[in-house]
Design a protein around this motif. Structure first.
Motif, mmCIF file in Angstrom:
data_model
loop_
_atom_site.group_PDB
_atom_site.id
_atom_site.type_symbol
_atom_site.label_atom_id
_atom_site.label_comp_id
_atom_site.label_asym_id
_atom_site.label_seq_id
_atom_site.Cartn_x
_atom_site.Cartn_y
_atom_site.Cartn_z
ATOM 1 N N ILE A 197 48.990 134.919 -12.356
ATOM 2 C CA ILE A 197 47.654 135.024 -12.950
ATOM 3 C C ILE A 197 47.816 135.539 -14.369
ATOM 4 O O ILE A 197 48.425 136.573 -14.604
ATOM 5 N N ASN A 198 47.221 134.807 -15.296
ATOM 6 C CA ASN A 198 47.302 135.189 -16.702
ATOM 7 C C ASN A 198 46.203 136.214 -16.991
ATOM 8 O O ASN A 198 45.010 135.919 -16.910
ATOM 9 N N ILE A 251 41.774 140.584 -20.425
ATOM 10 C CA ILE A 251 41.881 141.755 -21.295
ATOM 11 C C ILE A 251 41.101 141.528 -22.588
ATOM 12 O O ILE A 251 40.414 142.425 -23.080
ATOM 13 N N ASP A 252 41.188 140.317 -23.155
ATOM 14 C CA ASP A 252 40.432 140.003 -24.373
ATOM 15 C C ASP A 252 38.929 140.154 -24.158
ATOM 16 O O ASP A 252 38.215 140.739 -24.982
ATOM 17 N N VAL A 253 38.426 139.644 -23.059
ATOM 18 C CA VAL A 253 36.995 139.730 -22.769
ATOM 19 C C VAL A 253 36.584 141.185 -22.568
ATOM 20 O O VAL A 253 35.551 141.628 -23.082
ATOM 21 N N VAL A 263 33.949 146.276 -24.519
ATOM 22 C CA VAL A 263 34.079 147.695 -24.887
ATOM 23 C C VAL A 263 33.698 147.913 -26.342
ATOM 24 O O VAL A 263 32.972 148.851 -26.680
ATOM 25 N N ILE A 264 34.149 147.036 -27.227
ATOM 26 C CA ILE A 264 33.803 147.161 -28.654
ATOM 27 C C ILE A 264 32.296 147.022 -28.845
ATOM 28 O O ILE A 264 31.682 147.776 -29.600
#
Length: 142
Positions: A14-15, A20-22, A27-28
């Motif tokens: 699983i990549n 993590i990017d999403v 969070v930002i």
């Protein structure tokens, strides 16, 4: 007819990089959106009126909160006494270099003393604030 099964040589993985990017974008977004709030350490219960209008006070208005115990808050500053409030209001008025008419909004708790509200209004008048508004909770009867 015989079908041959080919055994997979490697296990599927699983990549996690897109996940993590999403999550980082979320969070930002949350961090940036929460910095626009100006929490006050002094909670007030505004008195109600029968015919309240929408809050049309400009964002550049000075906002003073008066608590039921006689404490004051100015903008995002915490609990202040009378001397500290006068000092902060004087600083705020000194930054008004363009000569523009200053406005103030007094947000007094419903149980605040009349003396504390008059004291703030007197401070504002002595500093040259042209317009003072008293905030109310819309649509609630007193």
């Amino acid at each position: 007819m015989r079908i041959k099964r080919i055994a997979p040589s490697e296990a599927p993985d699983i990549n996690l990089i897109p996940l993590i990017d999403v999550l980082l974008v979320i969070v930002i977004f949350l961090v940036v959106s929460t910095t626009f709030m100006q929490p006050s350490q002094l909670e007030v219960d505004l008195p109600g009126t029968q015919s309240a209008k929408e809050d049309t006070a400009p964002t550049e208005a000075l906002r003073i909160r008066i608590g039921r115990d006689g404490n004051y808050a100015f903008g995002s500053l915490g609990v202040l006494n009378e001397t500290q409030l006068r000092r902060e209001l004087t600083k705020a008025m000194a930054t008004n270099k363009d000569g523009q008419e200053r406005r103030a909004v007094v947000e007094a708790d419903a149980a605040a003393t009349h003396q504390s509200v008059v004291l703030v209004m007197d401070m504002l008048a002595s500093l040259g604030v042209a317009r003072v508004s008293i905030a109310t909770a819309g649509g609630k009867a007193p």
